[in-house]
Design a protein around this motif. Sequence first.
Motif, PDB file in Angstrom:
ATOM      1  N   LEU A 299       6.029   4.854   4.949  1.00 14.12           N
ATOM      2  CA  LEU A 299       4.572   4.913   4.864  1.00 14.12           C
ATOM      3  C   LEU A 299       4.120   3.923   3.807  1.00 14.12           C
ATOM      4  O   LEU A 299       4.630   3.934   2.683  1.00 14.12           O
ATOM      5  CB  LEU A 299       4.106   6.321   4.478  1.00 14.12           C
ATOM      6  CG  LEU A 299       2.600   6.482   4.217  1.00 14.12           C
ATOM      7  CD1 LEU A 299       1.788   6.211   5.493  1.00 14.12           C
ATOM      8  CD2 LEU A 299       2.294   7.868   3.683  1.00 14.12           C
ATOM      9  N   VAL A 300       3.178   3.038   4.192  1.00 15.27           N
ATOM     10  CA  VAL A 300       2.598   2.075   3.257  1.00 15.27           C
ATOM     11  C   VAL A 300       1.075   2.203   3.337  1.00 15.27           C
ATOM     12  O   VAL A 300       0.489   2.187   4.427  1.00 15.27           O
ATOM     13  CB  VAL A 300       3.012   0.637   3.593  1.00 15.27           C
ATOM     14  CG1 VAL A 300       2.328  -0.349   2.637  1.00 15.27           C
ATOM     15  CG2 VAL A 300       4.526   0.475   3.506  1.00 15.27           C
ATOM     16  N   VAL A 301       0.464   2.339   2.171  1.00 15.79           N
ATOM     17  CA  VAL A 301      -0.991   2.404   2.077  1.00 15.79           C
ATOM     18  C   VAL A 301      -1.448   1.346   1.079  1.00 15.79           C
ATOM     19  O   VAL A 301      -0.932   1.277  -0.033  1.00 15.79           O
ATOM     20  CB  VAL A 301      -1.465   3.804   1.615  1.00 15.79           C
ATOM     21  CG1 VAL A 301      -2.983   3.813   1.451  1.00 15.79           C
ATOM     22  CG2 VAL A 301      -1.008   4.868   2.593  1.00 15.79           C
ATOM     23  N   LEU A 302      -2.423   0.493   1.502  1.00 10.62           N
ATOM     24  CA  LEU A 302      -2.977  -0.509   0.601  1.00 10.62           C
ATOM     25  C   LEU A 302      -4.496  -0.357   0.555  1.00 10.62           C
ATOM     26  O   LEU A 302      -5.134  -0.067   1.584  1.00 10.62           O
ATOM     27  CB  LEU A 302      -2.632  -1.919   1.069  1.00 10.62           C
ATOM     28  CG  LEU A 302      -1.147  -2.294   1.090  1.00 10.62           C
ATOM     29  CD1 LEU A 302      -0.667  -2.426   2.514  1.00 10.62           C
ATOM     30  CD2 LEU A 302      -0.919  -3.577   0.320  1.00 10.62           C
ATOM     31  N   TYR A 303      -5.094  -0.557  -0.621  1.00 12.23           N
ATOM     32  CA  TYR A 303      -6.548  -0.574  -0.686  1.00 12.23           C
ATOM     33  C   TYR A 303      -6.994  -1.654  -1.646  1.00 12.23           C
ATOM     34  O   TYR A 303      -6.304  -1.992  -2.597  1.00 12.23           O
ATOM     35  CB  TYR A 303      -7.123   0.789  -1.070  1.00 12.23           C
ATOM     36  CG  TYR A 303      -6.995   1.158  -2.509  1.00 12.23           C
ATOM     37  CD1 TYR A 303      -5.834   1.743  -2.992  1.00 12.23           C
ATOM     38  CD2 TYR A 303      -8.049   0.936  -3.415  1.00 12.23           C
ATOM     39  CE1 TYR A 303      -5.713   2.101  -4.320  1.00 12.23           C
ATOM     40  CE2 TYR A 303      -7.932   1.284  -4.752  1.00 12.23           C
ATOM     41  CZ  TYR A 303      -6.759   1.869  -5.206  1.00 12.23           C
ATOM     42  OH  TYR A 303      -6.644   2.217  -6.518  1.00 12.23           O
ATOM     43  N   ASN A 304      -8.156  -2.203  -1.348  1.00 11.29           N
ATOM     44  CA  ASN A 304      -8.726  -3.281  -2.136  1.00 11.29           C
ATOM     45  C   ASN A 304      -9.277  -2.706  -3.433  1.00 11.29           C
ATOM     46  O   ASN A 304     -10.141  -1.844  -3.430  1.00 11.29           O
ATOM     47  CB  ASN A 304      -9.844  -3.971  -1.339  1.00 11.29           C
ATOM     48  CG  ASN A 304     -10.254  -5.275  -1.977  1.00 11.29           C
ATOM     49  OD1 ASN A 304     -10.461  -5.346  -3.183  1.00 11.29           O
ATOM     50  ND2 ASN A 304     -10.384  -6.314  -1.144  1.00 11.29           N
ATOM     51  N   ILE A 305      -8.751  -3.184  -4.579  1.00  2.51           N
ATOM     52  CA  ILE A 305      -9.140  -2.635  -5.871  1.00  2.51           C
ATOM     53  C   ILE A 305     -10.622  -2.858  -6.133  1.00  2.51           C
ATOM     54  O   ILE A 305     -11.305  -2.014  -6.727  1.00  2.51           O
ATOM     55  CB  ILE A 305      -8.286  -3.258  -7.002  1.00  2.51           C
ATOM     56  CG1 ILE A 305      -6.832  -2.782  -6.881  1.00  2.51           C
ATOM     57  CG2 ILE A 305      -8.835  -2.902  -8.376  1.00  2.51           C
ATOM     58  CD1 ILE A 305      -5.904  -3.374  -7.906  1.00  2.51           C
ATOM     59  N   SER A 306     -11.184  -4.008  -5.665  1.00  3.27           N
ATOM     60  CA  SER A 306     -12.585  -4.332  -5.968  1.00  3.27           C
ATOM     61  C   SER A 306     -13.568  -3.396  -5.274  1.00  3.27           C
ATOM     62  O   SER A 306     -14.589  -3.015  -5.847  1.00  3.27           O
ATOM     63  CB  SER A 306     -12.882  -5.782  -5.588  1.00  3.27           C
ATOM     64  OG  SER A 306     -12.666  -5.970  -4.201  1.00  3.27           O
ATOM     65  N   ASP A 307     -13.286  -2.979  -4.038  1.00  2.00           N
ATOM     66  CA  ASP A 307     -14.225  -2.092  -3.334  1.00  2.00           C
ATOM     67  C   ASP A 307     -13.663  -0.705  -3.056  1.00  2.00           C
ATOM     68  O   ASP A 307     -14.372   0.181  -2.586  1.00  2.00           O
ATOM     69  CB  ASP A 307     -14.710  -2.726  -2.016  1.00  2.00           C
ATOM     70  CG  ASP A 307     -13.552  -3.066  -1.086  1.00  2.00           C
ATOM     71  OD1 ASP A 307     -12.470  -2.449  -1.226  1.00  2.00           O
ATOM     72  OD2 ASP A 307     -13.709  -3.934  -0.231  1.00  2.00           O
ATOM     73  N   GLY A 308     -12.365  -0.498  -3.355  1.00  2.00           N
ATOM     74  CA  GLY A 308     -11.776   0.831  -3.207  1.00  2.00           C
ATOM     75  C   GLY A 308     -11.571   1.269  -1.773  1.00  2.00           C
ATOM     76  O   GLY A 308     -11.365   2.450  -1.509  1.00  2.00           O
TER      77      GLY A 308
END
Length: 367
Positions: A299-308
Amino acid sequence: MPTNTTNFSLIKPGQEEFYNVDVPNANMDTIDGVLKTLQDAISSGASEQDLKVLRDALATHLAEPSSHVYYADDTGTANAKIIAITPVVAYAKGLGISFTNKTENTGAVSLNVNGLGPIPILKSNGNPLSSGNLKTNSIYTVRFNGTSFILQGEGGEYGTATAADVIAGKTIGTEEGLKTGTIPNYSGISPGANGIPSNGGIYADRFEYDVLPPKSGYYDTASKVHQILTNLISSNIRAGVVIPEIGITGTLTAEQLGAFMAATGTVVANTSNNYTDGSGNNVQLGTVVVNVLNFKPTLVVLYNISDGIYTTIYHPLLAYGTNSTANINVSGLRGIKLMGIASVDATGFVMPVSVQGGTYRYFALKI
């Protein structure tokens, strides 16, 4: 101390002297018997011829130096003994002398009798005396062998053992006299010595235990006590942990224990690549590369730090639409296939993201 004969008080060396007392005692008794016979003959009116025979026999006996052990006090120094004995006029082979030692010797010793010249005193093996062999106020007996005085009762040969070969507290006879051993004696040290618990102890940084005692005997510093610990093996120790005392490196992984494995970090989507969606279309997206893991994530989850915004989710059981190979969901897009650029392996992953150049937080799990 010497004793005296019954009739004429002739000197008889005592048992404590370093010398075979049976021979001089027999000689002294012979002299005493001759003198008693002479006394009896005079009392009974023996003839002059009888008296001459007795006098001649006594004179012959007294003139033979090997038949006597003369006694005198030493008046010399530690290593140069001097005595005066009136009957001795020359050094004759077999001459026996007992003397009370004045001063303990510090090395090789000589004996000068009646100013006839110093003669070396040797041990029975022919070696010179060692420091301390002659104690102050002790009585010693020597016999002349034609070239040297030999110390009587000194003992025989010595072995090769030294103080370093003997347990501390024990003594051994050597050419230099008694020596005290210097080998440390650790016998009898009980469990719990030096603060170690009797049955071992588990601490934050170590484990301590008592090794089984070895068999009795001599061991040098290269010797080891062999003990078998059947479960202390690399496969039972966490991977990467090294126990230098026993030379073991652990190989046990969390995966082998069935545990969850996880990693997190930040990464920048530096490149842009073409990906294939679930319908077979090419899609231009940013790319995130992570290759520092020690497991293959499921399982891999990524999110953009600038907009969450959680922009990318990967799981092998995910399926978008009717295409079972589209296991990657990118926010606002259709499922992306795990093929081409997109990949997952034992060191990390390559995943598409919605914004090239963006900084992403990733969570990788193996479950």
